[in-house]
Design an enzyme around this catalytic site. Structure first.
Site, short mmCIF file in Angstrom:
data_model
loop_
_atom_site.label_atom_id
_atom_site.label_comp_id
_atom_site.label_asym_id
_atom_site.label_seq_id
_atom_site.Cartn_x
_atom_site.Cartn_y
_atom_site.Cartn_z
N HIS A 124 0.88 -1.18 0.00
CA HIS A 124 0.00 0.00 0.00
C HIS A 124 0.92 1.22 0.00
O HIS A 124 2.01 1.19 0.60
CB HIS A 124 -0.83 -0.04 1.28
N ASP A 201 3.28 -4.32 8.18
CA ASP A 201 2.03 -3.58 8.00
C ASP A 201 0.90 -4.62 8.10
O ASP A 201 0.66 -5.39 7.17
CB ASP A 201 2.05 -2.91 6.62
N GLN A 204 -4.28 -5.18 6.87
CA GLN A 204 -5.27 -6.12 6.31
C GLN A 204 -5.27 -7.46 7.03
O GLN A 204 -6.10 -8.32 6.71
CB GLN A 204 -4.97 -6.37 4.81
N LYS A 227 -10.40 -1.10 10.39
CA LYS A 227 -10.51 -2.32 9.59
C LYS A 227 -10.86 -3.52 10.47
O LYS A 227 -10.87 -4.66 10.04
CB LYS A 227 -9.21 -2.56 8.81
N CYS A 365 -4.69 2.29 -3.72
CA CYS A 365 -3.45 2.84 -3.12
C CYS A 365 -2.28 1.87 -3.24
O CYS A 365 -1.36 1.89 -2.42
CB CYS A 365 -3.65 3.22 -1.65
#
Ligand code: PLP
Length: 419
Positions: A124, A201, A204, A227, A365
């Site tokens: 991202h 990261d 997700q 999220k 993104c």
């Protein structure tokens, strides 16, 4: 539909059960962008504003002490959720904010001219641009680990690049476009052998993967609450204690100063050193409620059901003439992206919207990844545990219809793949 799922849909996500967008029957399938807040989160937000609102770590009065205690309780809860200790938890304003904070701290005190920083082609922009800028400022160089045709991280390329002893590897746990689950258990030890710190990261990954930072042994991990059925504007940066001690604060202001002996300033220890200014206190209350909610529903159950849902989607969509699913990674979680050439992704999403389906189109993104795939955009399907197989079936029917109407109009959707 499983009984538990029926209950949570009706009880905790009324908008999902009734159909979002003013009750017009919209099926919400854009959970990789943001998820809907569960009712317990909404209650926690209301409770915060009604009974708890005051600044933290500043007042001696009862309400401020209460607000401080509540925030520190959420820090403890977050630490338990991640398998970290409370001193390793920094409250941020989201994953992007956490990554910027880290990149600023690295640029200011760690990176030197000639240093190598690695990220990957599947990131991202929030895990690319902060590092690109940090490298520009410090004179370090950013290189991207390649992604294979199937959408996996190219492990050979990673191994080769690690031979050059990079300072840092910043990578996603789960791709927000292909759903690729990166084998962190394999990657992190390889990186550490090369003396490379690892930033994960997990934006997700947090909902659909159980994440224990001690077991993973990552140096840093970031995520956003929104999220995870939580509110927007709040997130977490989890860092190993030794790293948080070593790094400079990255930003400065009230709340993180321990002592000022002008012009010398000494800063708080642990996570608080990185929390300059007033945190998003109501958001932190909502984050706490969101984590408790996920624990109560059961993270294993959520992960297993979302996997089943995604598998069902993959099966249904791949059977539609003209739909091309992007990538075939070894392990996929959370999201599935596709194109319906020659239709533009934007047009497919608009047509789906007209039929009552909320899916995202564009580059999500992830510009470097779309450039790698030679695409100007894709349509992304990202179901969550409040979605059902019936909704996926309805989406598949809608896509079939879009294909057949387009062909009747002379647009050759799937012509090459049919027959
Ligand atoms: N990283 C990944 C993989 C994402 O998917 C996202 C958001 O979609 C982000 C980072 C940025 O998250 P936020 O916008 O909540 O800061």
């Amino acid at each position: 539909m499983a009984e538990w799922q029926n209950v949570i849909r009706k009880r905790d996500f009324p908008m999902i059960a009734q159909g979002s967008c003013e009750g017009n029957g919209m099926v919400y399938l854009d959970n990789a962008a943001t998820t809907q807040c569960s009712r317990p989160v909404l209650w926690a937000l209301e409770d915060y504003w009604q009974h708890q609102h005051a600044n933290v770590h500043r007042g001696v009065y009862c309400l401020s002490s209460k607000a401080t205690a509540a925030m520190e309780e959420t820090r403890q809860l977050t630490a338990e959720f991640l398998g970290a200790s409370p001193e390793e938890i920094v409250f941020t304003f989201g994953a992007t904010d956490g990554l910027n904070l880290l990149a600023n701290a690295f640029a200011a005190g760690e990176l030197k001219p000639g240093d190598l920083v690695l990220s990957t082609e599947m990131e991202h922009n929030s895990n690319l641009l902060p590092w690109l800028e940090a490298c520009r400022r410090s004179g370090a160089r950013l290189e991207l680990v390649a992604v294979t045709e199937a959408g996996n991280l190219d492990m050979e390329d990673l191994r080769r690049k690690l031979e050059r002893k990079p300072r840092l590897l910043a990578l996603t746990a789960v791709s927000n476009v292909l759903g690729t689950v990166n084998p962190l258990e394999e990657i992190i030890p390889l990186a550490h052998e090369a003396g490379t710190a690892v930033v994960v990261d997990a934006a997700q990954a947090m909902r659909c993967r159980e994440t224990d930072v001690r077991a993973l042994d990552c140096d840093f991990l970031v995520f956003s609450a929104h999220k995870l059925m939580g509110p927007t504007g709040v997130g977490v940066l989890c860092g190993k204690a030794e790293w948080l001690d070593r790094l400079g604060p990255g930003r400065f202001g009230g709340g993180m100063l321990r002592e000022l002996n002008w012009p010398e300033a000494a800063y708080e220890a642990g996570g608080r050193k990185f929390e300059a200014g007033t945190p998003n206190l109501s958001g932190i209350a909502g984050l706490g409620a969101a984590l408790e909610y996920l624990q109560a529903v059961g993270r294993k159950r959520i992960a297993a059901y979302e996997k089943e849902l995604l598998h069902h989607a993959e099966k249904r969509l791949s059977a539609i003439g003209g739909v091309r699913i992007l990538g075939a990674p070894e392990q996929r979680a959370g999201v599935l992206s596709f194109v319906m050439e020659p239709l533009q992704a934007y047009d497919v999403a608009m047509l789906l919207d007209k039929k009552g389906f909320a899916l995202r189109s564009g580059r999500h993104c992830a510009d470097a990844l779309h450039a790698r795939l030679g695409l100007s955009g894709s349509v992304r399907l990202s179901p969550a545990f409040y979605n059902t197989k019936g909704e996926i079936d309805a989406l598949a029917d809608a896509l079939k219809e879009i294909g057949s109407v387009s062909r009747k109009a002379g647009i050759p959707v799937g012509e090459k793949t049919r027959g």
